[in-house]
Design an enzyme around this catalytic site. Sequence first.
Site, short mmCIF file in Angstrom:
data_model
loop_
_atom_site.label_atom_id
_atom_site.label_comp_id
_atom_site.label_asym_id
_atom_site.label_seq_id
_atom_site.Cartn_x
_atom_site.Cartn_y
_atom_site.Cartn_z
N SER A 1 0.89 -1.25 0.02
CA SER A 1 0.02 -0.08 -0.08
C SER A 1 0.99 1.31 0.17
O SER A 1 2.09 1.37 0.61
CB SER A 1 -0.80 0.12 1.42
OG SER A 1 -1.38 1.28 1.60
N TYR B 1 -0.10 -0.05 10.49
CA TYR B 1 -0.48 -0.59 9.27
C TYR B 1 0.58 -0.27 8.39
O TYR B 1 1.08 -1.09 7.47
CB TYR B 1 -1.74 0.16 8.80
CG TYR B 1 -2.15 -0.20 7.41
CD1 TYR B 1 -2.78 -1.38 7.10
CD2 TYR B 1 -2.41 0.69 6.46
CE1 TYR B 1 -2.95 -1.87 5.85
CE2 TYR B 1 -2.59 0.46 5.44
CZ TYR B 1 -3.19 -0.85 5.05
OH TYR B 1 -3.54 -1.27 3.61
#
Length: 312
Positions: free
Chosen positions: A161, A187
């Site tokens: 990501s 994350y």
Amino acid sequence: MTTITRLTTPFDARSTAADVLAGVDLRGRRAIVTGAASGIGLETARALAGAGAEVTLAVRDQAAGQRAAREILESTGNPWLRVLPLDLTEPRSIRTFLDIWSGPLHALVLNAGVMAAPLRRTRQGYELQFATNHLGHFALATGLHPTLAGSEGARVVSVSSTAHLRSDVVLDDLHFRARPYDPWLAYGQSKTANVLFAVEAQRRWADHGITVNALNPGGIRTNLQRHLSTDELARMQVRAAEGPGWKTPQQGAATSALLAASPLVDGVGGRYFEDCNEAEPHREGTYSGVADYALDPESAARLWDVSRGLVG
């Protein structure tokens, strides 16, 4: 000194997974897609099945996986679909999956994930996002390595990501035991780990006929954002507007499909892609590109050794 040319394709941010695999014949090829019950995992599985591959949907929720399989069958006509349970936070679940799998494997798409979740720990005491997004996939991929090595032209795809730009991997405190927990740093760390995995796996496995790459799928509205507040979603909307905007799930799956099965990337490994092309180095002030630390071979090797110790 060898110069590596940045790889580009005719596809871009608006291309769909079906566009990328149009004309590609995957009959006789077998694929696994984790997290294939919804979102870009579902669309990646659909594109691979649409090109003729036998696709296994590796999912935590089997009922949702069965619904996804029926939807793929209806839209592609391909009956070669299977749903297998997989909980990436449970070593026993991963071992069971490995025990069930038999025969060749040509594409392993490590797609499942959790984003910006509140602090939770696995039974082993590991921080949930790192455990799910990286460690579980690490255990699955390394467990399937012999099968991949015995399959012609095998590929592994690690879905990262743009959030990897938020944090390098903090090896001396992976699980937020010493530092305050921040869901976005957790994350981001896990997504950097996804890229570093591809770097080191490519180094170790290239001679075994396996290519491994990582990617940023782009901004897509999916169940992945279920933990986000309204304000956080609004900030993501602003960032998406500064780039190509929100993608559809079909567009978000395009780069995964490209790396899993397109002949355009044959023999290419250890790289990070976005919008169906190899990413440029990250430039400060932007939300695209790949951070230098995510491609660092020494960091990748250290993370591999630590991960191997953590998963046993």
